[in-house]
Motif scaffolding. Structure first.
Motif, mmCIF file in Angstrom:
data_model
loop_
_atom_site.group_PDB
_atom_site.id
_atom_site.type_symbol
_atom_site.label_atom_id
_atom_site.label_comp_id
_atom_site.label_asym_id
_atom_site.label_seq_id
_atom_site.Cartn_x
_atom_site.Cartn_y
_atom_site.Cartn_z
ATOM 1 N N UNK A 101 49.640 30.250 40.238
ATOM 2 C CA UNK A 101 50.443 29.974 39.046
ATOM 3 C C UNK A 101 51.474 28.887 39.297
ATOM 4 N N UNK A 102 51.906 28.752 40.547
ATOM 5 C CA UNK A 102 52.862 27.706 40.890
ATOM 6 C C UNK A 102 52.229 26.345 41.103
ATOM 7 N N UNK A 103 50.901 26.308 41.122
ATOM 8 C CA UNK A 103 50.164 25.050 41.338
ATOM 9 C C UNK A 103 48.993 24.965 40.356
ATOM 10 N N UNK A 163 37.527 36.442 38.574
ATOM 11 C CA UNK A 163 38.749 36.789 37.853
ATOM 12 C C UNK A 163 39.725 35.614 37.851
ATOM 13 N N UNK A 164 39.849 34.948 38.991
ATOM 14 C CA UNK A 164 40.750 33.797 39.097
ATOM 15 C C UNK A 164 40.336 32.694 38.128
ATOM 16 N N UNK A 165 39.041 32.391 38.103
ATOM 17 C CA UNK A 165 38.533 31.345 37.208
ATOM 18 C C UNK A 165 38.809 31.726 35.757
ATOM 19 N N UNK A 172 46.209 31.911 31.880
ATOM 20 C CA UNK A 172 46.936 33.053 32.438
ATOM 21 C C UNK A 172 47.354 34.051 31.350
ATOM 22 N N UNK A 173 46.364 34.680 30.672
ATOM 23 C CA UNK A 173 46.683 35.568 29.544
ATOM 24 C C UNK A 173 47.390 36.863 29.938
ATOM 25 N N UNK A 178 49.807 42.206 36.739
ATOM 26 C CA UNK A 178 48.901 43.041 35.945
ATOM 27 C C UNK A 178 47.447 42.784 36.317
ATOM 28 N N UNK A 179 47.103 41.517 36.516
ATOM 29 C CA UNK A 179 45.732 41.179 36.927
ATOM 30 C C UNK A 179 45.430 41.786 38.295
#
Length: 201
Positions: A101-103, A163-165, A172-173, A178-179
């Protein structure tokens, strides 16, 4: 090199990399020229060559630095798979997602875009597989696994990469925590039970 020069070099490199990843999303890696990168980063070509030999060198350095950051994000995460701990697996998964999320623009270019860089995914999968494998240190006398450990590792890593994809592609819903929590529950209990769906014999 003084501090002011260090900061100037750092900002220049950041501008080059930001331009590079934006252009990968827009044009695809093969279509990008050094002049494209220089123009987008608002530098001249000579400045680019002060820091990178060529486009493949820039790609390799960007990938290695990002993957190095990923390793650092998870290296201190405790994990032991025998006995299995949901909370420890969740910790590792959240560390990975927080790093992503930071990149996010970098990971989008590497994993999602139609011009994605395939070697990056393979290297990322190896980092995760090595971390999970690190947790398997059976004590003497422990029963053997009922299935192939290699198969199990492949399943876990492939599932989490999926899941990442999905998470990146859909902007990032869900929060990273949570994921990570939901994925860990799926791993621990199976997808039907984790979803609360009754199964008939």
């Amino acid at each position: 090199m003084d501090k002011k020069t260090d900061l100037r070099v750092l900002r220049t490199k950041q501008s080059i990399r930001k331009a590079f990843f934006e252009l990968i999303q827009e044009k695809g890696y093969e279509a990008i020229t050094i002049q494209d990168i220089a123009d987008r980063a608002m530098i001249n070509r000579n400045t680019f060559y002060l820091h990178y030999q060529n486009k493949p060198d820039l790609l390799d350095i960007c990938m290695e630095e990002l993957l190095s950051e990923l390793k650092k994000a998870i290296v201190l995460c405790p994990i032991h798979m025998n006995p299995f701990s949901i909370s420890r697996l969740e910790t590792v998964m959240q560390a990975i997602l927080d790093h992503i999320s930071g990149n996010i623009s970098f990971y989008y270019a590497m994993l999602i875009d139609e011009n994605r860089i395939y070697p990056f995914r393979a290297k990322m999968e190896k980092i995760m597989k090595d971390k999970l494998n690190e947790g398997w240190n059976p004590a003497q006398g422990d029963p053997p696994l009922a299935i192939s450990k290699d198969l199990l590792l492949e399943y876990l890593v492939s599932s989490f990469m999926g899941v990442i994809v999905w998470w990146i592609k859909n902007e990032m819903p869900l929060p990273a925590g949570e994921v990570a929590s939901q994925f860990s529950n799926i791993v621990a209990y199976g997808h039907w039970k984790a979803a609360g769906i009754a199964i008939e014999e």
